[in-house]
Design a protein around this motif. Structure first.
Motif, PDB file in Angstrom:
ATOM      1  N   ARG A  97     -87.093 -11.633 -40.654  1.00 13.64           N
ATOM      2  CA  ARG A  97     -88.078 -10.552 -40.690  1.00 13.64           C
ATOM      3  C   ARG A  97     -87.521  -9.338 -41.435  1.00 13.64           C
ATOM      4  NH1 ARG A  97     -92.049  -9.321 -35.860  1.00 13.64           N
ATOM      5  NH2 ARG A  97     -92.509 -11.403 -36.538  1.00 13.64           N
ATOM      6  N   TYR A 101     -88.815  -7.811 -45.201  1.00 10.71           N
ATOM      7  CA  TYR A 101     -89.256  -6.430 -45.430  1.00 10.71           C
ATOM      8  C   TYR A 101     -88.366  -5.731 -46.457  1.00 10.71           C
ATOM      9  CZ  TYR A 101     -92.327  -6.987 -41.380  1.00 10.71           C
ATOM     10  OH  TYR A 101     -93.294  -7.418 -40.509  1.00 10.71           O
ATOM     11  N   LEU A 147     -93.351 -11.011 -47.475  1.00  7.89           N
ATOM     12  CA  LEU A 147     -93.984 -10.396 -46.297  1.00  7.89           C
ATOM     13  C   LEU A 147     -94.596 -11.463 -45.395  1.00  7.89           C
ATOM     14  CD1 LEU A 147     -95.608  -7.207 -47.844  1.00  7.89           C
ATOM     15  CD2 LEU A 147     -93.577  -7.347 -46.372  1.00  7.89           C
ATOM     16  N   ARG A 151     -93.482 -12.032 -41.569  1.00  4.25           N
ATOM     17  CA  ARG A 151     -94.422 -11.978 -40.445  1.00  4.25           C
ATOM     18  C   ARG A 151     -94.438 -13.285 -39.672  1.00  4.25           C
ATOM     19  NH1 ARG A 151     -97.916  -8.178 -39.423  1.00  4.25           N
ATOM     20  NH2 ARG A 151     -99.481  -9.668 -38.784  1.00  4.25           N
TER      21      ARG A 151
END
Length: 170
Positions: A97, A101, A147, A151
């Motif tokens: 994660r 990002y 992304l 997620r």
């Protein structure tokens, strides 16, 4: 070349997931690993000496850096290291994660270099510059994929994120 590498890796890894390889059991997990494959390939170019002509090299990437960016050569090395670290981060489930990002941010920061290379028609690995209409959608796609992979990653357990509460103290 990066888009075919990403798409081929994604198809192969997801295919392995469909055959029972748990690491690639979901599309976001397979995508994270496919982006990692792509990044290992692209990051390696940041460190290839200028004399190598069979693939993009450090000099090709330095030429892409807008003149307003100081220490262009050092920035190319830095972004290469960040791409390698991001690739490793995508492979490790616990860091996926954060890596996704951070990579999305890195891709946004590197977009001006891609725009500059297209507008200034800077050749890349001896080939003509990719047109701007191709570069921007590709960069947006890469941002979207990291992304999506981020997620799809499992969040850290809350026990890791906060300190245990001591009981019995007043």
């Amino acid at each position: 070349m990066t888009l075919p590498v990403l798409l081929t890796s994604l198809a192969l890894l997801r295919g392995l997931g469909a055959l029972g390889v748990r690491r690639f059991a979901t599309w976001p997990a397979a995508a994270a690993h496919a982006v990692a494959v792509m990044l290992f390939m692209t990051a390696s170019a940041h460190f290839v000496p200028a004399g190598v002509t069979v693939m993009p090299n450090h000099a090709d990437l330095v030429a892409m850096v807008p003149s307003a960016v100081p220490f262009a050569s050092a920035m190319v090395y830095l972004t290469g290291v960040l791409e390698f670290l991001g690739a490793v981060g995508l492979i490790i489930g616990r860091t996926r994660r954060a890596a996704g990002y951070c990579l999305a941010l890195l891709f946004v920061v590197m977009l001006p270099a891609n725009i500059h290379a297209a507008v200034a028609e800077i050749p890349f690995a001896g080939e003509p510059a990719s047109p701007l209409w191709q570069r921007i959608p590709e960069q947006i796609l890469y941002i979207g994929v990291v992304l999506w992979a981020a997620r799809g990653a499992e969040p850290l357990p809350t026990s890791v994120l906060r300190k245990p509460v001591e009981s019995g103290r007043r």
